[in-house]
Design a protein around this motif. Sequence first.
Motif, mmCIF file in Angstrom:
data_model
loop_
_atom_site.group_PDB
_atom_site.id
_atom_site.type_symbol
_atom_site.label_atom_id
_atom_site.label_comp_id
_atom_site.label_asym_id
_atom_site.label_seq_id
_atom_site.Cartn_x
_atom_site.Cartn_y
_atom_site.Cartn_z
ATOM 1 N N THR A 238 0.838 -1.203 0.000
ATOM 2 C CA THR A 238 0.000 0.000 0.000
ATOM 3 C C THR A 238 0.870 1.249 0.000
ATOM 4 O OG1 THR A 238 -1.772 -1.109 1.217
ATOM 5 C CG2 THR A 238 -1.761 1.293 1.258
ATOM 6 N N ARG A 241 2.884 1.840 -3.287
ATOM 7 C CA ARG A 241 2.112 2.109 -4.500
ATOM 8 C C ARG A 241 2.173 3.594 -4.864
ATOM 9 N NH1 ARG A 241 -2.479 0.149 -2.942
ATOM 10 N NH2 ARG A 241 -2.258 -1.900 -3.916
ATOM 11 N N ASP A 280 -7.457 2.482 -4.359
ATOM 12 C CA ASP A 280 -6.686 1.252 -4.527
ATOM 13 C C ASP A 280 -6.543 0.447 -3.243
ATOM 14 O OD1 ASP A 280 -5.976 1.455 -7.338
ATOM 15 O OD2 ASP A 280 -4.765 3.176 -6.759
ATOM 16 N N ASN A 281 -6.893 1.018 -2.103
ATOM 17 C CA ASN A 281 -6.860 0.232 -0.860
ATOM 18 C C ASN A 281 -8.084 0.534 -0.001
ATOM 19 O OD1 ASN A 281 -5.534 2.824 -0.282
ATOM 20 N ND2 ASN A 281 -5.051 1.988 1.724
ATOM 21 N N TYR A 312 -7.267 7.448 -8.747
ATOM 22 C CA TYR A 312 -7.210 6.996 -7.362
ATOM 23 C C TYR A 312 -8.192 7.729 -6.455
ATOM 24 C CZ TYR A 312 -4.042 11.061 -7.287
ATOM 25 O OH TYR A 312 -3.494 12.310 -7.446
#
Length: 483
Positions: A238, A241, A280-281, A312
């Motif tokens: 994470t 990234r 993305d997380n 994002y």
Amino acid sequence: MVYRLPRLRGIDWQADIHLFTYHGLHLLLDVNSGALHILDDVAAEVLRELREVRELAEGVQGSGYSPELPQATGRWGKALVAEVLEELARCQEEGSLFTQDVAAGWYRPPEPLLQGLCLHVSHDCNMRCRYCFAGGGSFGGKKSLMPLSIGKAAIDFLFAASGPRKRVEVDFFGGEPLLNFPVVRELIFYGRSKAKDLGKEIRFTLTTNGLSLDKEIGDFLNREGISVILSLDGRPETNDRYRRTHQGGGTYYRVLPRIKDFLERRGYRDYWVRGTYTRDNLDFTNDVIHLVDLGFRYISLEPVVASPNYPYSLRLEDISVIREEYSRLASFYFEARSRGQPFEFFHFNLELNGGPCLTKRLHGCGAGVSYLAVSPEGELYPCHQLVGQEHFRLGHVETGITREELREEFRQAYVYNKPRCLRCWARFYCSGGCHAAALASTGSLTEPDPVACAIQKARLEAALYILARSRINFLPQAGSKAY
């Protein structure tokens, strides 16, 4: 059976009351008083039916409502329903339920007094985070470091503009502020000396990515008692990234040993490990779990602030997942406590009754009014996220505010002047939301970002659940209990 009913005339069930169920716990927030009631099944059903009957009656008759509650009475019986109604009426008489927002009719924003400055001591960075609103640390301009003379002028300006306030705050920010550490060090000495001469107090905070956090710097920050915010997004995959070096490599394994060494030497006190989650997380609870397993106790994980067109950025279609994730995080909060790993999550720390004053609740961070940001050149902006945007330039530390009309726009951008906030139950706890997020999303100070609003509500429900569960070891058998 004669019902003793609470007085509901003038109550806005959307703006003044928030009834919800979280992990099986029925909770009722009286928005205006800040009272949080824990309900049993009977009270929850009575309240839901009261709302339905009230709304139906108002649509037909205009002002009254029927006292009959056939659903609740049919299920629980008249005696138990009457007991609940008596308890609701008693809570109203005590001022903890069905209260109304009396400030809306008389509130006017106070005259601006400065409380804090965000000093951009460095418009340069030793990392290149892909989601960074600062554009590599330079905020869209040239790389630069704040001279000591500008920093001293900024502190002079802060004290002069703070009026009778006894306490002021300075946040060292960037870019990466440790790239200009000699100036940071001298400004701490200068600020404290100046505060002593003026009979005031000054508090310093520094936000760092940790890449330059060596023993010498760490020892100074610890010795001087500087609050520190340390950037780390969670799991290695994470973090790496988006949090990357100039060459594009990951930073997790370079930063983590420095952060841990620094915190060990300060006894793991007076810090926050602060991360960012993106689209993305959305499983960000796993990142919190990772940080807790690393031994960090004070954790903040913030939603990314970005224009909606970035891949994002968070979107309305993500809200159901985000809501479930905060629910999962709330469960983990208690799980970690039970296994001897207690931690604080910044946005779960909620004070309903002795918390922020009315001005804070209506204006939030005070951007543009009680809080300003300063560029390395000494230019004043309403917020650290707006630095470098010329149309938001307010003035200069050496000449003061020169665009009072712009400052007035921020002064007037409080909850009661935001149409979407007027009937929102979360209005006093999110304070109308982040100005920078609103500007990035809607282009307006008075039109909050709808995604940010939804996230705030999800986070607040989790925080209310944690507050309630932390204060009880049992559920009431009937009626309600207020905290």
